[in-house]
Scaffold this motif. Structure first.
Motif, PDB file in Angstrom:
ATOM      1  N   ALA A   1       0.821  -1.211   0.000  1.00  0.00           N
ATOM      2  CA  ALA A   1       0.000   0.000   0.000  1.00  0.00           C
ATOM      3  C   ALA A   1       0.857   1.264   0.000  1.00  0.00           C
ATOM      4  N   GLY A   2       2.178   1.107  -0.010  1.00  0.00           N
ATOM      5  CA  GLY A   2       3.067   2.265  -0.053  1.00  0.00           C
ATOM      6  C   GLY A   2       3.190   3.003   1.259  1.00  0.00           C
ATOM      7  N   ILE A   3       2.780   2.378   2.353  1.00  0.00           N
ATOM      8  CA  ILE A   3       2.842   3.029   3.661  1.00  0.00           C
ATOM      9  C   ILE A   3       4.224   2.816   4.258  1.00  0.00           C
ATOM     10  N   LEU A   4       4.906   3.908   4.564  1.00  0.00           N
ATOM     11  CA  LEU A   4       6.267   3.859   5.088  1.00  0.00           C
ATOM     12  C   LEU A   4       6.281   4.218   6.567  1.00  0.00           C
ATOM     13  N   GLY A   5       7.415   3.968   7.211  1.00  0.00           N
ATOM     14  CA  GLY A   5       7.532   4.274   8.628  1.00  0.00           C
ATOM     15  C   GLY A   5       8.875   3.871   9.177  1.00  0.00           C
ATOM     16  N   THR A   6       8.926   3.693  10.492  1.00  0.00           N
ATOM     17  CA  THR A   6      10.181   3.502  11.208  1.00  0.00           C
ATOM     18  C   THR A   6      10.094   2.297  12.134  1.00  0.00           C
ATOM     19  N   PHE A   7      11.115   1.463  12.102  1.00  0.00           N
ATOM     20  CA  PHE A   7      11.241   0.324  13.016  1.00  0.00           C
ATOM     21  C   PHE A   7      12.354   0.629  14.015  1.00  0.00           C
ATOM     22  N   ASN A   8      12.002   0.525  15.289  1.00  0.00           N
ATOM     23  CA  ASN A   8      12.924   0.829  16.378  1.00  0.00           C
ATOM     24  C   ASN A   8      13.411  -0.499  16.946  1.00  0.00           C
ATOM     25  N   LEU A   9      14.593  -0.900  16.500  1.00  0.00           N
ATOM     26  CA  LEU A   9      15.015  -2.281  16.700  1.00  0.00           C
ATOM     27  C   LEU A   9      15.825  -2.480  17.979  1.00  0.00           C
ATOM     28  N   LEU A  10      15.513  -3.565  18.643  1.00  0.00           N
ATOM     29  CA  LEU A  10      16.250  -4.013  19.817  1.00  0.00           C
ATOM     30  C   LEU A  10      17.338  -4.971  19.335  1.00  0.00           C
ATOM     31  N   VAL A  11      18.573  -4.651  19.620  1.00  0.00           N
ATOM     32  CA  VAL A  11      19.705  -5.375  19.032  1.00  0.00           C
ATOM     33  C   VAL A  11      19.653  -6.892  19.252  1.00  0.00           C
ATOM     34  N   PRO A  12      19.318  -7.400  20.447  1.00  0.00           N
ATOM     35  CA  PRO A  12      19.287  -8.865  20.599  1.00  0.00           C
ATOM     36  C   PRO A  12      18.346  -9.574  19.643  1.00  0.00           C
ATOM     37  N   ASN A  13      17.371  -8.856  19.092  1.00  0.00           N
ATOM     38  CA  ASN A  13      16.448  -9.471  18.128  1.00  0.00           C
ATOM     39  C   ASN A  13      17.033  -9.539  16.719  1.00  0.00           C
ATOM     40  N   LEU A  14      18.273  -9.050  16.560  1.00  0.00           N
ATOM     41  CA  LEU A  14      18.929  -9.079  15.245  1.00  0.00           C
ATOM     42  C   LEU A  14      19.918 -10.238  15.143  1.00  0.00           C
ATOM     43  N   SER A  15      19.529 -11.380  15.626  1.00  0.00           N
ATOM     44  CA  SER A  15      20.462 -12.511  15.649  1.00  0.00           C
ATOM     45  C   SER A  15      19.951 -13.728  14.895  1.00  0.00           C
ATOM     46  N   ARG A  16      18.822 -13.588  14.193  1.00  0.00           N
ATOM     47  CA  ARG A  16      18.215 -14.765  13.567  1.00  0.00           C
ATOM     48  C   ARG A  16      18.315 -14.769  12.058  1.00  0.00           C
ATOM     49  N   LEU A  17      18.776 -13.643  11.484  1.00  0.00           N
ATOM     50  CA  LEU A  17      18.978 -13.577  10.044  1.00  0.00           C
ATOM     51  C   LEU A  17      20.372 -13.043   9.764  1.00  0.00           C
TER      52      LEU A  17
END
Length: 322
Positions: A41-57
């Motif tokens: 739908a072209g809706i953009l935004g911001t993801f506020n990432l918690l670093v420990p959740n960046l370990s699975r990819l």
């Protein structure tokens, strides 16, 4: 000679209203499900990432998942900050959810956890977690959590790409951390809670902190108010938050689908962008210089204005005689 009418309050595409979102933590499964709904739908935004959740990819996997979306700093350890003026007692005893003392407002006791720089504090009566305990960090350790998060996020998404900061849990009262975030050049510091100020859906003038307008349970209701909000000649702002997994827990993905179907793909009415891009654009509009002879855009952002009702694109650094 009659003075020309200049209207500078337009987003790209000569629209008044912006739409965005701000989603915390970075839950892989529900972020992907969320993106499958809003991205077409072209809706953009911001993801506020918690670093420990960046370990699975892999790094490439995360860059592809969040391609086209802004990433913001949400700390590495997701703690509370120590409140200004409050005296904390640091216990030498290890944290035990059964035997550790309960929360006291005057002199709360905190217990060391298994994570370096993170302690445990019992929640106050008005903010009860399921197990009753929150992580908390002293100011210096909190700042280290911000710095560690920044370094690790930028290692994935690119140097200079992470420009926003979001408090874990809710807006907290620690001036040293606010001052530090501001000094590091972050564009803002988001808290938690729906905001509808007396002037309507305006772009937040105060960025330390700011917050969103709607959450998963009232998304359609508040957006309907925004759509009906009259054009007062100023820039409009609508942001919803706060976790993609909120839709999963509430079982109301259908509301997000309705939102995307009704309010997406309408570039003639809404400017879809990340929080940072909207703030940058609004700030650039405020820097336009207008004299009796010319209008000048001193920024590096192209701006969309109207002169005597005619659409004009004022390129970065451009001056026009009027």
């Amino acid at each position: 000679m009659q003075k020309k009418r200049i209207d500078k309050n337009f987003f790209p595409g000569w629209v008044r209203k912006s739409v965005t979102f701000t989603m915390d933590d970075g839950n892989l499964e529900t972020d992907a499900k969320f993106l499958n709904i809003v991205r077409p739908a072209g809706i953009l935004g911001t993801f506020n990432l918690l670093v420990p959740n960046l370990s699975r990819l892999s790094r490439d996997g995360y860059r592809e998942l969040y391609r086209g979306y802004e990433i913001s700093n949400h700390t590495k350890t997701h703690p509370l900050a120590m409140v200004d003026g409050r005296e904390y007692v640091i216990s030498d005893d290890p944290f035990d959810p059964v035997t550790s003392d309960s929360y006291t407002e005057e002199h709360p006791v905190i217990y060391k956890s298994a994570t370096e720089g993170v302690y445990r504090i019992h929640s106050s009566p008005e903010r009860i977690k399921p197990d009753g305990w929150y992580p908390i960090s002293p100011t210096d350790e909190y700042i280290k959590s911000i710095d560690d998060s920044q370094r690790e996020l930028e290692a994935v998404f690119g140097e200079g790409s992470v420009r926003g900061f979001v408090w874990p849990f809710y807006t907290q009262r620690n001036r040293a951390i606010v001052d530090y975030v501001r000094s590091r050049g972050f564009y803002g510091m988001r808290g938690v809670g729906d905001v509808l100020d007396k002037t309507g859906f305006s772009v937040p003038a105060e960025r330390f902190p700011w917050s969103y307008n709607a959450h998963h349970a009232n998304l359609l209701e508040v957006m309907e108010k925004y759509e009906a909000h009259p054009d007062g000649g100023s820039l409009g702002f609508f942001a919803f938050g706060v976790h993609t997994f909120d839709f999963e827990r509430a079982g109301n993905w259908c509301d997000l689908e309705k939102f995307a179907a009704r309010y997406g793909d309408r570039p003639d009415e809404y400017y879809y962008a990340s929080v940072g891009d909207i703030f940058d654009y609004a700030d650039a509009v405020e820097k336009i210089e207008i004299t009796d002879k010319e209008i000048k855009n001193p920024t590096d952002i192209p701006l969309y204005i109207k002169i005597d009702g005619e659409r004009v694109t004022l390129r970065a650094g451009e001056s026009l005689a009027i």
